[in-house]
Motif scaffolding. Sequence first.
Motif, PDB file in Angstrom:
ATOM      1  N   ALA A   1      -3.350   7.022   3.543  1.00 29.89           N
ATOM      2  CA  ALA A   1      -4.644   6.328   3.584  1.00 29.89           C
ATOM      3  C   ALA A   1      -4.484   4.851   3.916  1.00 29.89           C
ATOM      4  O   ALA A   1      -5.370   4.247   4.532  1.00 29.89           O
ATOM      5  CB  ALA A   1      -5.360   6.499   2.247  1.00 29.89           C
ATOM      6  N   LEU A   2      -3.363   4.268   3.515  1.00 34.77           N
ATOM      7  CA  LEU A   2      -3.145   2.831   3.708  1.00 34.77           C
ATOM      8  C   LEU A   2      -2.374   2.511   4.975  1.00 34.77           C
ATOM      9  O   LEU A   2      -2.150   1.332   5.274  1.00 34.77           O
ATOM     10  CB  LEU A   2      -2.381   2.263   2.504  1.00 34.77           C
ATOM     11  CG  LEU A   2      -3.046   2.412   1.135  1.00 34.77           C
ATOM     12  CD1 LEU A   2      -2.148   1.835   0.051  1.00 34.77           C
ATOM     13  CD2 LEU A   2      -4.414   1.751   1.106  1.00 34.77           C
ATOM     14  N   ALA A   3      -1.974   3.527   5.712  1.00 34.81           N
ATOM     15  CA  ALA A   3      -1.151   3.303   6.912  1.00 34.81           C
ATOM     16  C   ALA A   3      -1.841   2.349   7.878  1.00 34.81           C
ATOM     17  O   ALA A   3      -3.016   2.511   8.202  1.00 34.81           O
ATOM     18  CB  ALA A   3      -0.861   4.632   7.598  1.00 34.81           C
ATOM     19  N   GLY A   4      -1.124   1.330   8.301  1.00 32.80           N
ATOM     20  CA  GLY A   4      -1.651   0.379   9.256  1.00 32.80           C
ATOM     21  C   GLY A   4      -2.542  -0.691   8.668  1.00 32.80           C
ATOM     22  O   GLY A   4      -3.059  -1.535   9.401  1.00 32.80           O
ATOM     23  N   ALA A   5      -2.717  -0.679   7.331  1.00 38.00           N
ATOM     24  CA  ALA A   5      -3.617  -1.638   6.686  1.00 38.00           C
ATOM     25  C   ALA A   5      -2.873  -2.812   6.051  1.00 38.00           C
ATOM     26  O   ALA A   5      -3.482  -3.611   5.336  1.00 38.00           O
ATOM     27  CB  ALA A   5      -4.467  -0.928   5.629  1.00 38.00           C
ATOM     28  N   GLY A   6      -1.574  -2.900   6.301  1.00 36.66           N
ATOM     29  CA  GLY A   6      -0.825  -4.044   5.803  1.00 36.66           C
ATOM     30  C   GLY A   6      -0.396  -3.961   4.349  1.00 36.66           C
ATOM     31  O   GLY A   6      -0.142  -4.989   3.724  1.00 36.66           O
ATOM     32  N   PHE A   7      -0.285  -2.739   3.825  1.00 37.09           N
ATOM     33  CA  PHE A   7       0.139  -2.559   2.437  1.00 37.09           C
ATOM     34  C   PHE A   7       1.650  -2.331   2.359  1.00 37.09           C
ATOM     35  O   PHE A   7       2.259  -1.788   3.272  1.00 37.09           O
ATOM     36  CB  PHE A   7      -0.580  -1.374   1.800  1.00 37.09           C
ATOM     37  CG  PHE A   7      -1.945  -1.715   1.277  1.00 37.09           C
ATOM     38  CD1 PHE A   7      -2.192  -1.800  -0.082  1.00 37.09           C
ATOM     39  CD2 PHE A   7      -2.991  -1.977   2.152  1.00 37.09           C
ATOM     40  CE1 PHE A   7      -3.439  -2.124  -0.558  1.00 37.09           C
ATOM     41  CE2 PHE A   7      -4.251  -2.308   1.686  1.00 37.09           C
ATOM     42  CZ  PHE A   7      -4.475  -2.385   0.328  1.00 37.09           C
ATOM     43  N   THR A   8       2.216  -2.730   1.228  1.00 41.01           N
ATOM     44  CA  THR A   8       3.623  -2.521   0.947  1.00 41.01           C
ATOM     45  C   THR A   8       3.766  -1.518  -0.193  1.00 41.01           C
ATOM     46  O   THR A   8       3.073  -1.634  -1.218  1.00 41.01           O
ATOM     47  CB  THR A   8       4.306  -3.839   0.546  1.00 41.01           C
ATOM     48  OG1 THR A   8       4.176  -4.774   1.622  1.00 41.01           O
ATOM     49  CG2 THR A   8       5.779  -3.624   0.231  1.00 41.01           C
ATOM     50  N   GLN A   9       4.626  -0.532  -0.016  1.00 46.42           N
ATOM     51  CA  GLN A   9       4.943   0.406  -1.094  1.00 46.42           C
ATOM     52  C   GLN A   9       6.067  -0.184  -1.935  1.00 46.42           C
ATOM     53  O   GLN A   9       7.069  -0.647  -1.404  1.00 46.42           O
ATOM     54  CB  GLN A   9       5.365   1.759  -0.530  1.00 46.42           C
ATOM     55  CG  GLN A   9       5.751   2.769  -1.602  1.00 46.42           C
ATOM     56  CD  GLN A   9       6.080   4.136  -1.027  1.00 46.42           C
ATOM     57  OE1 GLN A   9       5.405   4.610  -0.101  1.00 46.42           O
ATOM     58  NE2 GLN A   9       7.098   4.787  -1.559  1.00 46.42           N
TER      59      GLN A   9
END
Length: 245
Positions: A19-27
């Motif tokens: 869901a967060l792919a490409g949204a600038g989130f870090t795991q």
Amino acid sequence: VAGQPLSSAEDNIEWTRRALAGAGFTQIEYGRSLEGRPLVGFVGGGGIHAIVALTRQHPPETTGQEAYRGFVQRLLGRRDAKAVAFRARHRIILAPMPNPDGVDGGHWRLNAGGIDLNRDWGKFTQPETKALSTWIQEQARDRRVVSMLDFHSTDRTVIYAPPLDAPSPTVDLLPTLKAALDAAMPAPVPWTYSHNPDGGTSKGWALDVLKAPGLNVELWDHEPIANARALGAAAADALIDHFAK
């Protein structure tokens, strides 16, 4: 619960990752569970404020998980000016699986140590709650946390919130949030307003430590997935519309 099979601990982590792919989130692996499983969170954005969302402290509560998914999808999916401004001003902190041992072990409410994690906030006898609370504070740093939403399931859809006069600079969010959730659901959602500093819940810890209105967002065990996701989406809309002014 809600006619859904109980998924593995990795399932909601993987859903959040996609869901967060490409949204600038870090795991981020922010710790390890009692049995050594990774505790995984996601963080994105910056700005001067922060918002926290988590789910599955209690293993089988999958309708709460669906509300969390609706929340994340709407929070990241809205493209209007208010949503863009909100994301620019808020660090978004997500914990999609804080009890992986309980989920993979098939437990009802407990972790591998036999503890209800949503009664351990403040005591922090378990590695899961200790690591998550530390990570949230690290990510929030000196930002104002505008709210912390903890998505659950129970025998009815209900919201547990702090009192309307609670000592939080963002407690005025609550009437906006209530109106949005009432409009999203087939019937108005009951709210209970209270604060027990010794209760060990995430919502109590949020108010006491972060000075943020913490909420336990409880979905009926058999709430249809569409309703659960609509409630989560309405919560995201309320945050965006209230704070991105």
